[in-house]
Scaffold this motif. Structure first.
Motif, mmCIF file in Angstrom:
data_model
loop_
_atom_site.group_PDB
_atom_site.id
_atom_site.type_symbol
_atom_site.label_atom_id
_atom_site.label_comp_id
_atom_site.label_asym_id
_atom_site.label_seq_id
_atom_site.Cartn_x
_atom_site.Cartn_y
_atom_site.Cartn_z
ATOM 1 N N ASP A 80 0.831 -1.195 0.000
ATOM 2 C CA ASP A 80 0.000 0.000 0.000
ATOM 3 C C ASP A 80 0.871 1.253 0.000
ATOM 4 O OD1 ASP A 80 -2.745 1.209 0.283
ATOM 5 O OD2 ASP A 80 -1.842 1.997 2.109
ATOM 6 N N SER A 81 1.978 1.188 0.764
ATOM 7 C CA SER A 81 2.911 2.309 0.793
ATOM 8 C C SER A 81 3.543 2.523 -0.576
ATOM 9 C CB SER A 81 4.001 2.048 1.839
ATOM 10 O OG SER A 81 5.012 3.034 1.782
ATOM 11 N N VAL A 82 3.941 1.434 -1.231
ATOM 12 C CA VAL A 82 4.544 1.517 -2.562
ATOM 13 C C VAL A 82 3.537 2.051 -3.575
ATOM 14 C CG1 VAL A 82 5.555 0.193 -4.454
ATOM 15 C CG2 VAL A 82 6.220 -0.299 -2.096
ATOM 16 N N ASN A 83 2.300 1.574 -3.453
ATOM 17 C CA ASN A 83 1.269 2.012 -4.394
ATOM 18 C C ASN A 83 0.969 3.508 -4.235
ATOM 19 O OD1 ASN A 83 -0.466 1.542 -6.520
ATOM 20 N ND2 ASN A 83 -2.154 0.839 -5.248
ATOM 21 N N VAL A 120 10.746 3.843 -2.200
ATOM 22 C CA VAL A 120 10.210 2.550 -2.637
ATOM 23 C C VAL A 120 11.282 1.473 -2.538
ATOM 24 C CG1 VAL A 120 9.315 1.270 -4.619
ATOM 25 C CG2 VAL A 120 8.458 3.569 -4.119
ATOM 26 N N ALA A 121 12.517 1.807 -2.890
ATOM 27 C CA ALA A 121 13.619 0.838 -2.784
ATOM 28 C C ALA A 121 13.846 0.430 -1.332
ATOM 29 C CB ALA A 121 14.892 1.435 -3.379
ATOM 30 N N ASP A 122 13.711 1.407 -0.427
ATOM 31 C CA ASP A 122 13.870 1.107 1.002
ATOM 32 C C ASP A 122 12.785 0.146 1.492
ATOM 33 O OD1 ASP A 122 16.076 2.749 1.136
ATOM 34 O OD2 ASP A 122 14.968 4.473 1.924
ATOM 35 N N VAL A 123 11.570 0.327 0.990
ATOM 36 C CA VAL A 123 10.473 -0.569 1.382
ATOM 37 C C VAL A 123 10.799 -1.999 0.986
ATOM 38 C CG1 VAL A 123 8.063 -1.188 0.948
ATOM 39 C CG2 VAL A 123 8.685 1.210 1.327
ATOM 40 N N GLN A 124 11.314 -2.188 -0.211
ATOM 41 C CA GLN A 124 11.661 -3.536 -0.651
ATOM 42 C C GLN A 124 12.747 -4.157 0.227
ATOM 43 O OE1 GLN A 124 14.108 -3.924 -4.021
ATOM 44 N NE2 GLN A 124 13.389 -5.979 -4.570
ATOM 45 N N SER A 185 4.246 4.576 -14.634
ATOM 46 C CA SER A 185 3.752 4.629 -13.250
ATOM 47 C C SER A 185 2.370 3.980 -13.135
ATOM 48 C CB SER A 185 3.712 6.068 -12.751
ATOM 49 O OG SER A 185 2.858 6.864 -13.564
ATOM 50 N N GLN A 186 1.556 4.130 -14.154
ATOM 51 C CA GLN A 186 0.233 3.506 -14.143
ATOM 52 C C GLN A 186 0.343 1.987 -14.217
ATOM 53 O OE1 GLN A 186 -1.833 5.455 -17.364
ATOM 54 N NE2 GLN A 186 -2.407 7.240 -16.125
ATOM 55 N N GLN A 187 1.276 1.493 -15.002
ATOM 56 C CA GLN A 187 1.487 0.044 -15.112
ATOM 57 C C GLN A 187 1.944 -0.543 -13.774
ATOM 58 O OE1 GLN A 187 4.327 -0.245 -18.304
ATOM 59 N NE2 GLN A 187 2.742 -0.329 -19.915
ATOM 60 N N VAL A 188 2.861 0.150 -13.124
ATOM 61 C CA VAL A 188 3.348 -0.317 -11.820
ATOM 62 C C VAL A 188 2.220 -0.311 -10.796
ATOM 63 C CG1 VAL A 188 4.908 0.189 -9.905
ATOM 64 C CG2 VAL A 188 5.716 0.398 -12.256
ATOM 65 N N SER A 189 1.428 0.734 -10.797
ATOM 66 C CA SER A 189 0.318 0.836 -9.849
ATOM 67 C C SER A 189 -0.688 -0.288 -10.055
ATOM 68 C CB SER A 189 -0.370 2.188 -9.992
ATOM 69 O OG SER A 189 -1.441 2.312 -9.070
ATOM 70 N N GLU A 190 -1.011 -0.588 -11.301
ATOM 71 C CA GLU A 190 -1.957 -1.670 -11.591
ATOM 72 C C GLU A 190 -1.407 -3.014 -11.132
ATOM 73 O OE1 GLU A 190 -2.707 -1.431 -15.743
ATOM 74 O OE2 GLU A 190 -3.920 0.411 -15.608
ATOM 75 N N SER A 191 -0.113 -3.232 -11.322
ATOM 76 C CA SER A 191 0.519 -4.495 -10.904
ATOM 77 C C SER A 191 0.491 -4.649 -9.392
ATOM 78 C CB SER A 191 1.957 -4.533 -11.411
ATOM 79 O OG SER A 191 2.604 -5.707 -10.979
ATOM 80 N N THR A 193 -1.596 -3.149 -7.311
ATOM 81 C CA THR A 193 -2.984 -3.298 -6.896
ATOM 82 C C THR A 193 -3.442 -4.746 -7.039
ATOM 83 O OG1 THR A 193 -3.522 -1.019 -7.522
ATOM 84 C CG2 THR A 193 -5.352 -2.556 -7.336
ATOM 85 N N ALA A 194 -3.000 -5.414 -8.113
ATOM 86 C CA ALA A 194 -3.339 -6.824 -8.314
ATOM 87 C C ALA A 194 -2.757 -7.685 -7.186
ATOM 88 C CB ALA A 194 -2.820 -7.300 -9.664
ATOM 89 N N SER A 195 -1.525 -7.383 -6.769
ATOM 90 C CA SER A 195 -0.903 -8.122 -5.667
ATOM 91 C C SER A 195 -1.646 -7.885 -4.360
ATOM 92 C CB SER A 195 0.567 -7.706 -5.505
ATOM 93 O OG SER A 195 1.330 -8.061 -6.641
ATOM 94 N N GLN A 196 -2.084 -6.658 -4.144
ATOM 95 C CA GLN A 196 -2.852 -6.342 -2.936
ATOM 96 C C GLN A 196 -4.181 -7.104 -2.917
ATOM 97 O OE1 GLN A 196 -2.344 -1.866 -3.447
ATOM 98 N NE2 GLN A 196 -2.353 -2.005 -1.219
#
Length: 268
Positions: A80-83, A120-124, A185-191, A193-196
């Motif tokens: 959620d933080s990454v998204n 985002v890298a730190d979150v990973q 950025s939209q592609q990453v967000s959709e990906s 969201t699918a994982s969430q």
């Protein structure tokens, strides 16, 4: 010639039997169990032990399921933080794509995007559970959520590397770069969201599993209790009765011995 010896033996035998029952009732009251050894109830002992083993396994399964839920919650919060960060990048990209901005304006926007990329890298790298990094690589984790072999639920944790790499390449210092950044950025967000969504479905299934396990555990413990646990009211009443019988038996045995002594003295 025998004088009252049979009556005396019977009285002593009954007295011993009552004392044995007293000891048994005291043991049950002390332990709270009516089955304290296999000899008390062979069939009941075996069934109670099997139910105890099942209940113990269910307790562990419930704990495992709760741990799995906690694990998924950590993963979901991180995603959620990454998204949220990705959506902010999308907003900034849309802003940078506007022709009213100068090169300096886009440089300022890119600076904020660079900070988000590092975030985002730190979150990973830093999202862990029980000492294990959650997003270090794509893998399927199986969680033991039952008291028997094979009763597992699986959850695939995504590797964020490819998404982070996609975000890290975003550069909005030019209007053309900003256009590419919007799509990326939209592609990453959709990906993400699918994982969430996958994690949410997993959590719903876990909640149902935990509820069912708790119900089965409760019923199993109730069944074991009915077989193994002592009835305190019944055992207390039985002990009172045995104490009375013991007093009566002691009196009768004493009277029998006295009568025998009197008879022996008269014959003598």
């Amino acid at each position: 010639m025998k004088i009252n010896s049979n009556f005396s033996n019977i009285a002593n035998s009954n007295l011993n039997s009552v004392k044995e029952q007293q000891e048994k009732s005291l043991e049950r009251l002390a332990t709270g169990l009516k089955i304290n050894s296999a000899s008390d109830d062979v069939a009941g002992f075996q069934i109670a032990q099997r139910l105890f083993s099942q209940a113990s396994g269910l307790q562990v399964a419930i704990r495992n399921a709760n741990d799995a839920y906690s694990f998924s919650s950590v993963a979901e919060t991180a995603l959620d933080s990454v998204n949220s960060a990705t959506q902010r990048v999308n907003e900034l990209s849309l802003q940078a794509a506007n022709g009213t901005l100068s090169a300096a304006d886009r440089e300022s926007i890119q600076f904020e995007i660079s900070q988000i990329q590092q975030q985002v890298a730190d979150v990973q790298q830093n999202t862990t559970f029980g000492g294990q990094t959650i997003f270090s690589a794509s893998q399927n984790r199986n969680f033991q959520v039952g008291a028997n072999a094979g009763e597992q639920l699986g959850l695939s944790s995504s590797d964020l590397s490819s998404r982070i790499e996609q975000l890290s390449q975003i550069d909005v210092t030019t209007q053309a770069g900003a256009q590419l950044a919007i799509t990326s950025s939209q592609q990453v967000s959709e990906s993400i969201t699918a994982s969430q969504s996958q994690i949410g479905a997993f959590q719903n299934r876990l909640s149902s599993t935990i509820s069912n396990l708790s119900n089965v555990y409760e019923q199993t413990e109730s069944a074991r209790s009915r077989i193994e646990d002592a009835d305190f009211a019944q055992e207390s009443a039985s002990l009172v009765q045995q104490n009375i019988m013991n007093d009566i038996g002691t009196a009768i045995a004493g009277q029998a011995n006295a009568n025998q002594s009197v008879a022996t003295a008269l014959l003598g």
